[in-house]
Write an enzyme that holds these catalytic residues in place. Structure first.
Site, PDB file in Angstrom:
ATOM      1  N   HIS A  61       9.124   7.217   8.066  1.00 31.74           N
ATOM      2  CA  HIS A  61       9.734   7.247   6.737  1.00 31.74           C
ATOM      3  C   HIS A  61      11.202   7.608   6.914  1.00 31.74           C
ATOM      4  CE1 HIS A  61       6.239   7.012   3.875  1.00 31.74           C
ATOM      5  NE2 HIS A  61       5.672   6.960   5.063  1.00 31.74           N
TER       6      HIS A  61
ATOM      7  N   ARG B  16       0.833  -1.202   0.000  1.00 24.30           N
ATOM      8  CA  ARG B  16       0.000   0.000   0.000  1.00 24.30           C
ATOM      9  C   ARG B  16       0.872   1.257   0.000  1.00 24.30           C
ATOM     10  NH1 ARG B  16      -0.770   4.795   2.478  1.00 24.30           N
ATOM     11  NH2 ARG B  16      -0.369   3.817   4.516  1.00 24.30           N
TER      12      ARG B  16
ATOM     13  N   HIS C 222       5.011   4.716  12.643  1.00 27.55           N
ATOM     14  CA  HIS C 222       5.125   4.602  11.187  1.00 27.55           C
ATOM     15  C   HIS C 222       6.117   5.666  10.724  1.00 27.55           C
ATOM     16  CE1 HIS C 222       3.119   3.941   7.135  1.00 27.55           C
ATOM     17  NE2 HIS C 222       3.730   5.094   6.919  1.00 27.55           N
TER      18      HIS C 222
ATOM     19  N   ASN D 158       9.421   4.434   3.066  1.00 28.11           N
ATOM     20  CA  ASN D 158       9.178   3.862   4.386  1.00 28.11           C
ATOM     21  C   ASN D 158      10.471   3.257   4.921  1.00 28.11           C
ATOM     22  OD1 ASN D 158       6.282   3.235   2.901  1.00 28.11           O
ATOM     23  ND2 ASN D 158       6.083   3.665   5.076  1.00 28.11           N
TER      24      ASN D 158
ATOM     25  N   CYS E  63      10.228   9.133  -3.054  1.00 28.00           N
ATOM     26  CA  CYS E  63       9.615  10.179  -3.863  1.00 28.00           C
ATOM     27  C   CYS E  63       9.876   9.906  -5.344  1.00 28.00           C
ATOM     28  CB  CYS E  63      10.246  11.508  -3.454  1.00 28.00           C
ATOM     29  SG  CYS E  63       9.785  12.868  -4.508  1.00 28.00           S
TER      30      CYS E  63
END
Lengths: 302, 302
Positions: B208, B14, B206, B248, B239
């Protein structure tokens, strides 16, 4: 609790460039070191007085030392493998000698063709000669967290070498993760053991980012009270076999973390970014610096 | 003290793929998810039921859900922006719905064209519908550590949304560093505040890896008692403007760290490496995974 103040030693000119396939011209090295001397950093590992045959990238060590502009308050050090290297360094005007002994017997043999015992005897001679010459000395313990030949390295072997360095009166001892395999649990464990034999402010840590854990290891070290770290601008020092592979922890990414936490380093980020871009341009390839990548993305988007 | 057991949620299918310029064919997604289902991982964020116009890379969400082989013990979840998306997800057989509200008003507006207040009302409807359908629900707070429009985000704004989620009875709340600017000091501070309003085992993180601090942030979170993290195989999710930019945190690098510390994840590293290579091959480009780079260097050297 985070420390209030952290000292960064820039090792890009030595540890960073020594693994680069491209020879950076002496003029360019001097220009680069002169720029980073103005950043507020207090220690730069400038080069290495090993035999030029072994590290051709640093064969101009003496020239570099003679030509850089010395900024007061900055210590310009060089790696020396033995007393002969030290003499060449003293002649070139080093402020500080950096010696090294591996915690792994096979790595030490492979690296300098000596047993650990012989290297420790050599280290003692270097320490004595530095004392006579009136310059400071510091020491690396290499392969503390893993060895390319033996795999795991016993903590007691590292502690033995640290103890010997302490006995020699070396005030500044750096534990190096030479091949970049350390994890935060291991770092904590090693630091707990080190604290049993010496004060934590005598200890520096030297991480490579091979596995992406460099800054995670710094974070737990900070929590354990360590306030001295070695890093390379741009994350220089990747394996020559792998474009994009990671080398030393990246100075500007480390600064981003430390300043973000609110820790004072005395180093000007903008100057360091200029210096990182300068060496990236001179090498003519993208370096594994997240900071440089983010800045270049922002430029593309805007 | 490190936790003994950590739960990893694989979000590559996802969050990883949604930023990729290349559309990964449904067959390939299914094959990939089927492989990672066999790794021992207990949670996979499979896709997103947003309008295909917004995220064309995930336009096959329903097909993917219908065709994957479900392994007992694995929760297959999907992002839903609203009740309409949830209905599509329920029809396709999701095990769990994942909703999201941004801690930054301007990011929330920009992301879903709603105020935070409106998004929280929508969230309540999603929660009620999930209860009626008998599936679990979890929630992201986005831009907790920084916003691309507003810059810094106040901790109290995050706490307000966490409190609302707690009040809705959501058991699983993930704090997301959507743009990858968090530092370990900030993470610690946010977790201290969170602990005042809910138990830490209700919280996931979570991160990055935009600034290279992803695993450093995980390390301090572990120390604060967090045992749930989201990551992407290969470090997917960079990106699209920047080849090599980091997305991530990378699942296999996270596993390397956790297993190195001695933390049990229940996940088989070898299967995950195969799965990371599979998606790297399907995308036809190098992913920012240190583990994959190290393995490929070792192959070149030997």
């Amino acid at each position: 609790m985070w420390p209030k103040k952290v000292f960064i030693r820039e090792v890009g000119p030595r540890d960073g460039l020594q693994n680069e396939g491209t020879f950076v011209e002496t003029d360019d090295k001097v220009e680069w070191i002169n720029l980073l001397s103005t950043s507020g950093i207090t220690a730069i590992e400038v080069s290495s007085f090993v035999h030029p045959k072994w590290i051709p990238a640093l064969r101009d060590a003496a020239d570099v030392f003679r030509r850089i502009r010395r900024v007061p308050g900055v210590t310009y050090s060089a790696l020396v493998p033995n007393v002969r290297g030290l003499e060449r360094g003293l002649e070139a005007g080093i402020d500080e000698a950096v010696l090294f002994v591996s915690a792994s017997e096979s790595h030490n043999l492979n690296n300098v063709n000596k047993s650990i015992r012989e290297s420790l005897m050599e280290a003692e001679q270097v320490v004595n000669r530095c004392a006579a010459a009136g310059i400071s000395v510091r020491a690396y313990v290499s392969t503390v967290f893993g060895c390319p030949f033996e795999g795991s390295v016993s903590v007691s072997q590292t502690m033995y070498i640290v103890q010997r360095f302490v006995d020699m009166g070396i005030q500044d001892i750096s534990l190096a993760d030479t091949i970049g395999v350390a994890n935060p649990g291991q770092v904590e464990h090693v630091l707990e053991e080190v604290e049993k034999i010496t004060a934590i402010d005598r200890i520096a840590l030297h991480f490579h980012d091979t596995r992406g854990l460099g800054l995670a290891n710094v974070a737990v070290s900070l929590k354990a009270g360590v306030t001295r770290f070695e890093s390379s601008l741009g994350g220089l020092g990747g394996c020559p076999y792998a474009p994009g592979a990671l080398g030393n922890i990246c100075t500007e990414d480390l600064l981003y973390m430390l300043h973000g936490i609110g820790i004072n380093t005395g180093v000007d980020m903008d100057v360091m970014i200029r210096a990182a871009r300068m060496i990236q341009d001179k090498l003519g390839k993208s370096l594994p610096s997240c900071t440089l990548q983010v800045l270049s993305n922002l430029q593309r988007i805007s």
